[in-house]
Design a protein around this motif. Sequence first.
Motif, PDB file in Angstrom:
ATOM      1  N   ALA B  35       0.633  -0.620   0.288  1.00 53.12           N
ATOM      2  CA  ALA B  35       0.488   0.251   0.118  1.00 53.12           C
ATOM      3  C   ALA B  35       1.208   1.667   0.068  1.00 53.12           C
ATOM      4  N   THR B  36       1.987   1.019   0.426  1.00 50.42           N
ATOM      5  CA  THR B  36       2.948   2.302   0.227  1.00 50.42           C
ATOM      6  C   THR B  36       3.061   2.809  -0.624  1.00 50.42           C
ATOM      7  N   ILE B  37       3.361   2.190  -1.493  1.00 52.17           N
ATOM      8  CA  ILE B  37       3.566   2.643  -3.235  1.00 52.17           C
ATOM      9  C   ILE B  37       3.428   3.234  -3.472  1.00 52.17           C
ATOM     10  N   VAL B  38       1.400   2.781  -3.348  1.00 55.19           N
ATOM     11  CA  VAL B  38       0.934   3.833  -4.143  1.00 55.19           C
ATOM     12  C   VAL B  38       0.602   5.374  -3.243  1.00 55.19           C
ATOM     13  N   GLU B  39       0.697   4.990  -1.832  1.00 52.65           N
ATOM     14  CA  GLU B  39       0.663   6.065  -1.208  1.00 52.65           C
ATOM     15  C   GLU B  39       1.446   7.542  -1.102  1.00 52.65           C
ATOM     16  N   LYS B  40       2.621   6.914  -1.671  1.00 50.49           N
ATOM     17  CA  LYS B  40       3.699   7.868  -1.097  1.00 50.49           C
ATOM     18  C   LYS B  40       3.276   9.162  -1.883  1.00 50.49           C
ATOM     19  N   PRO B  41       3.493  10.737  -1.655  1.00 50.41           N
ATOM     20  CA  PRO B  41       3.120  11.201  -2.452  1.00 50.41           C
ATOM     21  C   PRO B  41       3.301  12.049  -3.303  1.00 50.41           C
ATOM     22  N   TRP B  46      12.464   7.783 -11.257  1.00 45.98           N
ATOM     23  CA  TRP B  46      12.548   6.591 -12.581  1.00 45.98           C
ATOM     24  C   TRP B  46      11.033   6.629 -12.974  1.00 45.98           C
ATOM     25  N   TRP B  47       9.824   6.849 -11.919  1.00 43.56           N
ATOM     26  CA  TRP B  47       8.571   6.679 -12.390  1.00 43.56           C
ATOM     27  C   TRP B  47       8.665   8.325 -13.524  1.00 43.56           C
ATOM     28  N   THR B  48       8.723   9.031 -12.343  1.00 41.05           N
ATOM     29  CA  THR B  48       7.974  10.357 -13.387  1.00 41.05           C
ATOM     30  C   THR B  48       9.297  10.083 -15.031  1.00 41.05           C
ATOM     31  N   VAL B  49      10.627  10.186 -14.770  1.00 44.32           N
ATOM     32  CA  VAL B  49      11.082  10.126 -16.310  1.00 44.32           C
ATOM     33  C   VAL B  49      10.384   8.360 -17.128  1.00 44.32           C
ATOM     34  N   THR B  50      10.134   7.795 -16.815  1.00 42.16           N
ATOM     35  CA  THR B  50       9.018   6.894 -17.840  1.00 42.16           C
ATOM     36  C   THR B  50       7.863   7.678 -18.288  1.00 42.16           C
ATOM     37  N   PHE B  51       7.868   8.100 -17.322  1.00 40.11           N
ATOM     38  CA  PHE B  51       5.686   8.253 -17.456  1.00 40.11           C
ATOM     39  C   PHE B  51       6.328   9.218 -18.869  1.00 40.11           C
ATOM     40  N   PRO B 288      12.198  -5.872 -14.277  1.00 41.10           N
ATOM     41  CA  PRO B 288      12.483  -3.918 -13.338  1.00 41.10           C
ATOM     42  C   PRO B 288      11.709  -3.872 -12.567  1.00 41.10           C
ATOM     43  N   ILE B 289      10.680  -3.625 -12.301  1.00 35.22           N
ATOM     44  CA  ILE B 289       9.769  -2.886 -10.758  1.00 35.22           C
ATOM     45  C   ILE B 289       9.888  -3.882  -9.564  1.00 35.22           C
ATOM     46  N   ARG B 290      10.153  -4.676  -9.343  1.00 37.06           N
ATOM     47  CA  ARG B 290      10.140  -5.675  -8.613  1.00 37.06           C
ATOM     48  C   ARG B 290      11.913  -5.047  -7.913  1.00 37.06           C
ATOM     49  N   LYS B 291      12.501  -5.243  -8.456  1.00 35.37           N
ATOM     50  CA  LYS B 291      14.039  -4.547  -7.863  1.00 35.37           C
ATOM     51  C   LYS B 291      13.767  -2.748  -7.826  1.00 35.37           C
ATOM     52  N   ALA B 292      12.725  -2.127  -8.631  1.00 37.20           N
ATOM     53  CA  ALA B 292      12.450  -0.763  -7.846  1.00 37.20           C
ATOM     54  C   ALA B 292      11.988   0.023  -7.395  1.00 37.20           C
ATOM     55  N   PHE B 293      11.248  -1.025  -6.664  1.00 39.43           N
ATOM     56  CA  PHE B 293      10.134  -1.492  -5.720  1.00 39.43           C
ATOM     57  C   PHE B 293      10.310  -2.248  -4.669  1.00 39.43           C
ATOM     58  N   HIS B 294      11.076  -2.225  -4.536  1.00 43.44           N
ATOM     59  CA  HIS B 294      11.784  -3.223  -3.377  1.00 43.44           C
ATOM     60  C   HIS B 294      10.648  -4.801  -3.343  1.00 43.44           C
ATOM     61  N   LEU B 295       9.993  -5.173  -4.177  1.00 42.97           N
ATOM     62  CA  LEU B 295       9.322  -6.044  -3.652  1.00 42.97           C
ATOM     63  C   LEU B 295       9.642  -7.188  -4.162  1.00 42.97           C
ATOM     64  N   LEU B 442      -3.027   1.838  -8.287  1.00 45.64           N
ATOM     65  CA  LEU B 442      -3.557   1.378  -7.955  1.00 45.64           C
ATOM     66  C   LEU B 442      -2.601  -0.609  -7.335  1.00 45.64           C
ATOM     67  N   PRO B 443      -3.065  -0.660  -6.857  1.00 43.51           N
ATOM     68  CA  PRO B 443      -2.239  -1.869  -5.086  1.00 43.51           C
ATOM     69  C   PRO B 443      -1.341  -2.976  -6.731  1.00 43.51           C
ATOM     70  N   MET B 444      -0.424  -2.804  -7.088  1.00 40.94           N
ATOM     71  CA  MET B 444       0.136  -3.655  -7.980  1.00 40.94           C
ATOM     72  C   MET B 444      -0.012  -4.773  -7.463  1.00 40.94           C
ATOM     73  N   VAL B 445       0.000  -4.998  -6.438  1.00 40.74           N
ATOM     74  CA  VAL B 445       0.254  -6.560  -5.559  1.00 40.74           C
ATOM     75  C   VAL B 445      -1.491  -7.014  -5.269  1.00 40.74           C
ATOM     76  N   ALA B 446      -1.836  -8.284  -4.993  1.00 40.18           N
ATOM     77  CA  ALA B 446      -3.350  -8.355  -4.740  1.00 40.18           C
ATOM     78  C   ALA B 446      -2.934  -9.187  -2.668  1.00 40.18           C
ATOM     79  N   MET B 447      -3.371  -7.942  -2.423  1.00 39.57           N
ATOM     80  CA  MET B 447      -2.551  -8.275  -0.712  1.00 39.57           C
ATOM     81  C   MET B 447      -3.347  -8.978   0.158  1.00 39.57           C
ATOM     82  N   ALA B 448      -4.558  -9.006  -0.458  1.00 37.05           N
ATOM     83  CA  ALA B 448      -5.626 -10.200   0.099  1.00 37.05           C
ATOM     84  C   ALA B 448      -5.786 -10.902  -0.220  1.00 37.05           C
TER      85      ALA B 448
END
Lengths: 400, 490, 187
Positions: B35-41, B46-51, B288-295, B442-448
């Motif tokens: 949840a913190t991934i999507v809650e960061k203000p 890297w997200w801004t650049v690739t986006f 790459p995303i797993r690395k970037a978000f430390h998942l 959106l939550p990229m991993v199905a938490m429940a």
Amino acid sequence: MTALVELMLDRRSLGEVGSKLARAAAFFGFACVAFASVGAWLWEPWRQRFFPAYLTAFAWVLSLTLGTLFFVVLQHLVRAGWSVVIRRLAEFFAAQAPLLAVLALPLLLGLHDLYHWTHPEVVAEDPVLLGKKPYLNVPFFLLRLAFYFLFWSWAGRFYYRASVAQDESGDVGLTERMQKRAAPAMLVYALTVTFAAFDLLMSLDPHWYSTIFGVYYFAGAVVAAFALLISAGVLVQRAGYLRRTITREHYHDLGKLLFAFVVFWAYIAFSQFMLIWYGNIPEETSWILRRTADGYGVIGLVLLFGHFIVPFAVLLPRSIKRSPGTLLYPALWLLLMHYVDLYWLVMPEFGAATPHLVDIVLFFGLGALWLSGAARLASRHALAPQKDPRLVESLTFENA
Amino acid sequence: MSQPAIWDNSHDQPGHRAPLVLGDDSFGAITQRVATIVEKPKPPRWWTVTFSISLAFTVVLLAMLAYLFTVGVGVWGLNVPVAWGFDITNFVFWVGIGHAGTLISAILFLFRQKWRTSINRFAEGMTIFAVICAGIFPAIHTGRPWFDYWLFPYPNQMQMWPNFRSPLMWDVFAVSTYFTVSLMFWYVGMLPDLATLRDRAQTKLRQLVYGILALGWRGSARHWHRYERVYLLLAALATPLVLSVHSVVSFDFAVSQLPGWHATIFPPYFVAGAIFSGFAMVLTLLIPIRKAFHLEELVTTRHLDNMAKILLATGLMVGYAYGIEFFTAWYSGNHFEAFTFYNRALGPYSWAYWIMVFCNVVVPQMFWFKKARTTPWILLVGSLFVNVGMWFERFVIVVTSLSRDFLPGNWGIYKPTWVELLTLAGSFGLFLTLFLLFLRFLPMVAMAEVKSVVPQAGLERGPHRGHGQYWGEIPHQHEEILGGEGREQR
Amino acid sequence: MSNGELRVVSPPELWGLAAEFSTVDAFLAAVAACRKAGYVRFDAHAPIPVHGLDEAMDIRPSRLPKLVFLGGLAGCALGLLLQWWTNAVDYPFRISGKPLFALPPAIPVVFELTVLFSALTAVLGLLVANRQPELYHPLFELPAFARGSDDRFFVVVEAKDPRFDRHGTEEFLKSLGAESVFPVEVR
């Protein structure tokens, strides 16, 4: 843990019952084949029918072994836990390839009757068959068959032996070895089954070709294998074995897989039929036309309903898959339907769709001989793995 | 009950199932990590650049479409005999990418492959965006795309109906059904997680948006009960659906009489190829995303290992189909059929054919080795090769068969124009734009779902221990679940 | 916990009691105990689908699968009728030597519509049966309930329950090992 295993696991083999069954089945099977052979010796119509009927029955028992072999190898490939307690039954069936190699020998006497392309004078006048000669010639055909049976025998015996050896030693290394060999074995399996289907069944009409044909035969074989495992499980339990070992949960899963492969078979059959129907290219359509004329259309409809629509509806509810006593009937029915499917593949090349006594005699004959082989193994070894590392997982398995 | 911290859970020890989540696997920790991934203000840099780059390519796509609509399909390099080129190649490519999402979410669910829970949300999102990209191409290849609504059967003043015997109509139904069902599956699966985000929201706006999206989910037992039923039903429906979609796509080719297109193996061959390419795309994005978000503790080495195995298996199926097609082309005794395949391997497009064979059949062979399956960068490189190879597979099928048909007088060569190249690049831009938005909001991993496979969910004890959750402990009260024929049915 | 304090405008009315649990085992046992104690208007809330909860609460199997089957049948029939009526009856148009209507080429559309209608029935049926969207619920007034979607389990007994008794029920829930028991109030 040990208490649980003691309580749930049946350690017995079929023992004396199994050897009796094996002897009786062998005797009955021999009698049937001998009866048909003598008939073929004496009467011309029987003679004409003998080899096509033999091939159909042979392809049927072959698919029971190939389908169960697929099941066994697959369980190791995906490290399945739930299926351990039913794997042994499959191993007995999958180890029958050497016996099938022997049963294939009579076919060699009938190559001329079965395969049009074995006649040099026919091939010489047919440019298409002449072009296929590098592949469709008797020595290469026999070489290929030898290779297929060698591989199937090796694979079936290897998995059977290793599994049985584990009953004694409990060596986890055996499981690791079986797993290691599963992936390459599956690869060779896919190729051998495909080309065996091309050689034994598709080349009955050497002009016709369909790239999906190998998958079609495979799909039918796997349907038959799951039907066989369900039937064998229920019948063995009715006879008093494995009563607490195989549970409702295992049947539920087997039922689901049977259902899935019934749908898969229908998908493959539809793909083949619809594409040929739609393309409407003469050299392809003739094969379908022969299978919709002379009474074979009715058999085609029997397959549509009996091999797909009715089993689909019957196997859909969860309650049926969870009651072994009921599940037995669609399973037995699908075993029969797989034979009808093969009949529909083979027989149209040899005249009208009138069932013949020889068909039935050889169906029971080869079926009994094949069964005797499996029963012989079942008389010697426990009917479920005894020390598989995933045994407890399988015994206590529940559909979540 | 947490497991000791181990980083490599890809070991294979018969009888002991490896943990699916590493590190702190308590419920709270899982929520926190996702949840913190999507809650960061603010999004990471890297997200801004690739986006921004993706957005730029999306603009390129829109510009190319505007150019196409104003000038006409002549801006593409298509001409008789090659009337399908990049348009249909891209369509099949993108639809195929989508298939891994459904495979992971539906088929692996039915097979009780619980490791799917860490990656299914992600892959389902990918499905949706890939199908959006795919949908563009058949829509714009029609020549007059503003009349695309004629494809739908609705009563009209022309008193005409679409021709249902045409496989192009089947496509309309298959792709739109696929999109609708995938979207519902994705959304239903996300409801509990949206409720989590709602309950954690710190601002009014987030509370409002996630609150509406969560539809008032509050985890009631009766709701869960129906929810689980419906999820299972959707999985059971999505499984044949995913097979049907790429089969229908293959029918576009296979119902014809053109050598190289008319092959009965096309339906399963296309499905295997679709799953192959889709898994490759999942890996390309995930590593790459797993690395970037430390998942790394949620999407573990074991997940990568498993996906690489599926890549190898489906790659071999695709290789099988290539082989059988080639063999049958010769075996058929049909000169045109044989020539088509001879031409593929040695003709003017042989470079494309050999790229395809190398990327799809040769490269994946390295996944026989565990080292290649568990080293992220090797896997990433391998998956990129497969992405390229699968695009070329569709190119080879579409273009080589059309460029050399029965009469040599009809032969021709197709070359894409810059418009086609930029449209393809733009479709990647759109795909990544949507995907990055998904990662951000959106939550990229199905938490429940992940929570329900860790020890805290209590699955490894008692009679309700699920499959694949066995850590070697034996449950205590076995009397109540003892089997045999007299077993109680729940 | 996210709302901070709620300002009470009108006198609050007790809607029910919510007991918070931190482990699955305690939660399951509490649910079973509530049922045994004769409570009927109670519910259990969990962040995950807890296995065994259906049995503990004695939830009857949902009838949704049957409904979905009917939805699928409707889609199947619609697919057949649509293709037959449009192409063979209302606008017969002979093309590529194919019959006006034949089953083989009709199967794909029939199949897709079957799946589409089944899936729509399943999802709409889920929403209707769950009475969702339901954006307001008394439980949302309870700040502690925010953890119900994270890592806490709640057993909620409504005040409407015939056996409900503010103190008796509270003591009962506490005796089941609840971390804490909260009153749920609505304004």
